[in-house]
Design a protein around this motif. Sequence first.
Motif, PDB file in Angstrom:
ATOM      1  N   GLN A 399      30.258  46.947  66.760  1.00 17.71           N
ATOM      2  CA  GLN A 399      29.604  48.011  65.999  1.00 17.71           C
ATOM      3  C   GLN A 399      30.105  48.016  64.554  1.00 17.71           C
ATOM      4  O   GLN A 399      29.327  48.187  63.603  1.00 17.71           O
ATOM      5  N   CYS A 402      28.426  45.130  62.808  1.00 24.18           N
ATOM      6  CA  CYS A 402      27.039  45.431  62.462  1.00 24.18           C
ATOM      7  C   CYS A 402      26.972  46.349  61.242  1.00 24.18           C
ATOM      8  O   CYS A 402      26.191  46.122  60.309  1.00 24.18           O
ATOM      9  N   THR A 403      27.791  47.393  61.255  1.00 22.89           N
ATOM     10  CA  THR A 403      27.814  48.346  60.137  1.00 22.89           C
ATOM     11  C   THR A 403      28.225  47.659  58.840  1.00 22.89           C
ATOM     12  O   THR A 403      27.639  47.905  57.771  1.00 22.89           O
ATOM     13  N   SER A 406      25.599  45.571  57.062  1.00 21.81           N
ATOM     14  CA  SER A 406      24.592  46.347  56.336  1.00 21.81           C
ATOM     15  C   SER A 406      25.025  46.687  54.922  1.00 21.81           C
ATOM     16  O   SER A 406      24.218  47.155  54.116  1.00 21.81           O
ATOM     17  N   PHE A 456      25.280  46.003  70.492  1.00 20.36           N
ATOM     18  CA  PHE A 456      25.234  45.456  69.133  1.00 20.36           C
ATOM     19  C   PHE A 456      23.791  45.236  68.697  1.00 20.36           C
ATOM     20  O   PHE A 456      23.396  45.620  67.585  1.00 20.36           O
ATOM     21  N   THR A 459      21.881  48.390  67.881  1.00 25.77           N
ATOM     22  CA  THR A 459      22.195  48.894  66.544  1.00 25.77           C
ATOM     23  C   THR A 459      21.600  47.994  65.468  1.00 25.77           C
ATOM     24  O   THR A 459      21.065  48.479  64.457  1.00 25.77           O
ATOM     25  N   ALA A 460      21.683  46.678  65.684  1.00 26.69           N
ATOM     26  CA  ALA A 460      21.176  45.729  64.682  1.00 26.69           C
ATOM     27  C   ALA A 460      19.676  45.879  64.463  1.00 26.69           C
ATOM     28  O   ALA A 460      19.185  45.727  63.332  1.00 26.69           O
ATOM     29  N   GLN A 463      18.586  47.974  61.609  1.00 31.08           N
ATOM     30  CA  GLN A 463      19.018  47.609  60.259  1.00 31.08           C
ATOM     31  C   GLN A 463      17.890  46.874  59.527  1.00 31.08           C
ATOM     32  O   GLN A 463      17.101  46.135  60.137  1.00 31.08           O
ATOM     33  N   TYR A 466      17.515  42.932  60.044  1.00 30.29           N
ATOM     34  CA  TYR A 466      17.429  42.374  61.405  1.00 30.29           C
ATOM     35  C   TYR A 466      16.321  41.330  61.551  1.00 30.29           C
ATOM     36  O   TYR A 466      16.568  40.216  62.043  1.00 30.29           O
TER      37      TYR A 466
END
Length: 623
Positions: A399, A402-403, A406, A456, A459-460, A463, A466
């Motif tokens: 996570q 992923c954050t 971004s 993951f 969440t992705a 974004q 993605y």
Amino acid sequence: MKNYFKSILLFFKRFLLVLFIYQICRFLFLYFNKSAFSGLDLKVFLGGIHFDLSAIAYINILFGFLHLFPAKFIYKKGYQKGLKIAFYTVNLIFILTNFVDFEYYKFTGRRSTFSMITASGMENEIGGLMLSFLKEFWYLPLLGIILAIAFWKVIPTFSSSIPKENTTLAIVGKQTGLFILIMGFLLVLGRGGFQQKPLKVVDAVNYGSISHSALVLNTPFCILKTIGKKETLEAKSFYNETELQAIFNPVLELEPDSDALKQNVVILILESFGRENLQIGQTPFLDSLVTKSLFFENGFANGKLSIDAVPSTLSSIPSLMNHSLITSSYSINEIYGLPKILKDNNYYTAFFHGAFNGSQNFDQYCKVAGFDAYYGKDEYEGPEAFDGNWGIYDEEFMQFFCTKMSTFKTPFFTSLFTISSHNPYKIPERYKDKFPKGNTKIQESIAYTDFALKKFFETAKKQPWYNNTLFVITADHTSSEPTAEKFKTNIGKFRIPILFFNPGNPNFGGLNFRNFQQIDIMPSILSYLRIKAKMITFGKPYQSEKDFVVYYLDNIYHYIDGDYYMAFDGKKAIGLYNFKEDELLQHNLLNSNDAIVTKMEQFIKAYIQSFNQRMIANKLTIN
């Protein structure tokens, strides 16, 4: 002379006792790894004695000198007591190194060397891991204590009542002659006999099939052969330069006929996700992703250790040495891999690994490889998620990964190396009994990491980057203790999943049955992205008609081409199998397929020569 003969007899009694203990260790090694060995015969164990004698002779040559030096002081009580303690202590330490491999062999597929025993590249986490391993494998220190006590109880002692003897020049001469003779005998024993070169690790293949080498060897021998040594490759001269380039040329020039895609690239390297874990209920998310991806059914790792996977995957450099490139004397060679190539094409690059900073020397390699940034345990931002052993649990670190992506400017190239599916296979307490246990110790943690991977991607998907991202998923190496027989062979123990997933291009996918390896990932990504580049790669793009895979284990080169697998000892082929028809490698075709043997030997010789020459001369880049 009676006392001197007593000293000789005492030394050889102790020597033979140690030899007997080595046999106990070999049978214990076999017991703990019985699923890895089949088709054993007496030759394997006789070969084992050969290697045991060599190791014991090397270790005890000093004690031979101290036992047999022709002087009166060797009969003194204090001297003999100290000699006994020293002999016992030194030999016990070496004997106990075998205990490491009773379990560690399951992970590495080979006997431990000096760098493995000293945990090179794992200095930060070794304290926590040691406690964890002692707790999990409690029976090994218990067995070691029992053996240590028994060894001390039965080790012969020099007679305390020693009658004085007159020493004459003739007696001293005889003692000196015996001393020289026995020391010479120990030297010959240590080098393994009168052959031209001393006994080497690779010579274990002379006593059985390739898969039996670890049983023939002993850990002290492997440590002695690697202690204090940096990897030094031998320059090969099988072919002249013209012949070499015609057979194998690692220079690849990509000249796309259209503009580059400028997509982001994310490589996920999953710890110990051997191919045997897929499609058995442990990895529902990864199984579903396979159906939406370009999946390489015959995917292979280029090494058996995590530290081998990073150079192979990111720089297209296979692990063809006894040390990983990262810890070898060639670790600072200039390389032109994915980070630098993509950086030259205006990509931002970063590497993520949730373990302690410096683990596996990945941070050092990232600098050499040219990454803009390295994110380890120290850089992690998020809820408390330290697993108590390695680093940050996969769910939380993914996570964070992923954050963080971004915040990067696009296009970017990132790589993440997971950690949770590594021994001791610890998962968060809140997920106790949530995941299937599976058939082996690792599989519950495999299921946890698959769950973390799912979270993951959830969440992705939210974004903005993605749908313009190419995801590549691979394993670093296979799992320990596979249950299916086909994953225990020298083919099966390197099978891993490799897939390319592009959510923005649903037409990019399907099953690919060509032989594909980690070192093929770099040229394949660059080819897919239509990036103009000229590079050194020991692999090939996924569109290539070439169908080879090369990896290295236990001083043997393992080479696959099409349907055939060859084992090559550096000079000649020692095994040939049609692994598509003969999954368990039971039918050696070496003496019945001369044309295939000749062709495959030609290629592997050229491949080794090219690799060694370029590594030695620091020519892994195009000037």
